[in-house]
Every structure is written in C-alpha cells, then in structure tokens.
Design an enzyme around this catalytic site. Structure first.
Site, PDB file in Angstrom:
ATOM      1  N   HIS A  31     -17.651 -27.652 -35.029  1.00 59.55           N
ATOM      2  CA  HIS A  31     -18.812 -26.767 -35.070  1.00 59.55           C
ATOM      3  C   HIS A  31     -19.129 -26.383 -36.511  1.00 59.55           C
ATOM      4  CE1 HIS A  31     -17.112 -26.358 -31.015  1.00 59.55           C
ATOM      5  NE2 HIS A  31     -18.304 -25.973 -30.622  1.00 59.55           N
ATOM      6  N   SER A  73     -16.805 -30.289 -28.283  1.00 64.19           N
ATOM      7  CA  SER A  73     -16.545 -28.918 -27.853  1.00 64.19           C
ATOM      8  C   SER A  73     -15.921 -28.898 -26.452  1.00 64.19           C
ATOM      9  CB  SER A  73     -17.839 -28.094 -27.917  1.00 64.19           C
ATOM     10  OG  SER A  73     -17.574 -26.723 -27.802  1.00 64.19           O
ATOM     11  N   GLU A 118     -10.089 -28.579 -33.682  1.00 60.27           N
ATOM     12  CA  GLU A 118     -11.149 -27.711 -34.207  1.00 60.27           C
ATOM     13  C   GLU A 118     -11.424 -26.635 -33.172  1.00 60.27           C
ATOM     14  OE1 GLU A 118     -14.610 -27.346 -33.126  1.00 60.27           O
ATOM     15  OE2 GLU A 118     -14.166 -28.458 -31.295  1.00 60.27           O
TER      16      GLU A 118
END
Length: 310
Positions: free
Chosen positions: A280, A118, A215
């Site tokens: 995620h 992330s 992502e």
C-alpha cells in the site's frame, strides 16, 4: 504452499479477455468505471463479474454475499474464453469465499493470470497450494493505485504483458535490516491476512526455501508485533531463506515499525531487506508469488529469476 514447481500462466496479449471480480469489499463505482476504461485502453476485452457492483444487504463491508462473490471468481477462472482474472479491490472478505469454491472444477481449468493484493492474499495462498499456479501481487482495478497512480499501473501492465521487463524490484531508501543474499521461492503478502490464516485445515505451508514477502496497512506497531509473533510461533519462517519487506502505510512512525521488525526478524539468521515498495504505497510495485527469486541486500533488490507469466 506446495513445494512443487508452480504452473506459470500465459502472459496477456492485446485482444485478450480479462474478468474483473470483487472477492472482498464493496467496489466504488467511479473507480471501477475508470479502471475498466483503462483496461480497455490496453486493448483488452473486459468482462465485469455479475456481482461486482453489489453490496451485502447487512454486512456492508462485503461486496455481496459470499456465495455470489465466489461464483463470480469461479465462473471467471473456469471460463475458457477468459485469459486473466483481476480483482477489483481488497478490504475484507476473500477468506470468506474459500469454502464456497469448487476447487476440483477450478483445478481442471486451464491456468490463467490471477492478480490482486492486500486482502486477496488469502486467495493467492489458496491458488498456490490448491491449484499450483503462480500469481501476481499488485494494484487492483477499482483502486487509486490503478486508476490514479500511473507508475503503479505501468508496472502492473508490464508484469502482465512483458514480465521479463520487470524482473528487478528495488527502491531508493531500501536498506538491510539483516545483510545477506538468498535465493528461494516468493511467498506471503499481507501480514495480517497471513497471520489470520494460521490454523485453518487447508492453510498453505511455506515452501522449503522461500523468500517471504510482507507488507501491511493501518496496523499499529503492537498489532504488527502480534501478527509477526504468531507467524514466528507457528514456524512460518522456519524454512525461509530471506525476507523482503514492502510498505507499512498508516502503521505509525516508520522508525517504530522498523524497530518491531528488526526485533522480531533480526535473529532468524537470514537476510532481511526493508521497504522494497510493494503493498500500500505510491508507485506500488507488482511482485509475483510462487516463483524463484534472489534477494540481495547489498544491491537493495529482489531479482525475479522466473517471471510468473510465460
């Protein structure tokens, strides 16, 4: 990112020491405690960062001050007794620590495992370009993806302890947005962070032949469009040989997200594979960055040709 071959740190073994640091957002105490206990169950000695439980007194979205978060990270990386550095969580803040790190000192230290995902994308980029080391993009210790998701946790464990056992990333439902096969060096991570890094004087350049990994979470389709368009205009895909897409949780209807990605990436002339299950999502896959890989859309898989850890 540097085009030279990355150094591959030693894999973890029972009895090793790992440090857990918080370079970004504040860490939930209960999830941190659960994550630390699970690491100990792996027969690891765990050293939490000095500031890992802190919160910035004014900017409540940060886990302590920038200098303190950076100090924990640098101390862990440079400590010869530490075999791996694992990030507690993402959120926001990793970019803010980059200018507080002594990269010369960190470059002189022996390479070791570095894992996170992330917001930690900013650090993956910097570790690759400045330290020349392969890193691991996977679940973080003080998140539900680690403490509550057994398949995600096990995939990370195998990547860290037995990387040759998890060299194939595939997922039911993966599909070719653009069919084809390609080889290259894995790079990328979280789309929003990658777009935000453009223009910095030390921004990493993509490899000469790269498999781009992308992502994101919580971004509306038009925001994904904006970030992708920014990367396209900056030439971020110019030397890419293929693109592997991960999860797009809470980014709106998946058909709209898929339409945006197909519209912007479909004419690059390189294979694009949709939804390989990193990022995620439930049962999050761990994927190494900075290593040789092969993308095959017909087989619905990304094959890691060179594990990140030796």
């Amino acid at each position: 990112m540097s085009t030279r071959e990355r150094r591959r740190p030693r894999r973890l073994r029972a009895g090793d020491t790992v440090a857990v640091v918080a370079p970004a957002g504040p860490v939930p105490a209960d999830q941190l405690d659960a994550g630390l206990d699970l690491l100990r169950d792996w027969d690891l000695r765990v050293v939490p960062g000095k500031h890992v439980r802190e919160r910035h007194p004014r900017l409540r979205y940060l886990a302590g001050g920038d200098a303190e978060r950076a100090a924990d990270l640098q101390q862990a990386w440079c400590d010869p007794e530490v075999d791996g550095v694992l990030c507690a969580r993402g959120g926001y803040g990793s970019m803010r620590v980059l200018d507080h790190l002594d990269w010369a000192a960190m470059g002189a230290a022996e390479s070791k495992v570095f894992a996170g995902s992330s917001d930690v994308t900013a650090l993956h980029d910097a570790f690759g370009s400045r330290l020349g080391v392969a890193t691991v993009f996977g679940p973080m210790i003080a998140t539900g993806a680690f403490s509550e998701d057994a398949p995600a946790r096990e995939h990370l464990r195998r990547t860290l302890f037995a990387p040759e056992s998890v060299t194939i990333l595939t997922r039911r439902g993966a599909e070719a947005l653009v069919p084809g096969r390609a080889t290259g060096v894995t790079y990328g991570g979280n789309l929003s962070l990658l777009a935000a890094s453009l223009g910095a004087p030390d921004a990493a350049a993509p490899p000469a032949r790269g498999i781009a990994l992308l992502e994101d979470v919580g971004e509306d389709p038009y925001r994904l469009d904006r970030a992708l368009t920014q990367l396209l205009r900056a030439g971020w895909f110019d030397r890419a040989s293929g693109i592997a897409l991960g999860s797009w949780s809470e980014c709106g209807p998946l058909e709209e997200v898929r339409a945006v990605l197909r519209n912007l990436l479909g004419d690059l002339g390189i294979p694009v594979l949709w939804e390989l299950g990193f990022g995620h999502c439930a049962a999050q896959r761990t994927v190494p960055l900075g290593v040789a890989a092969e993308l095959d859309t017909a087989a619905q898989r990304l094959s890691i040709l060179q594990p990140a850890l030796r």
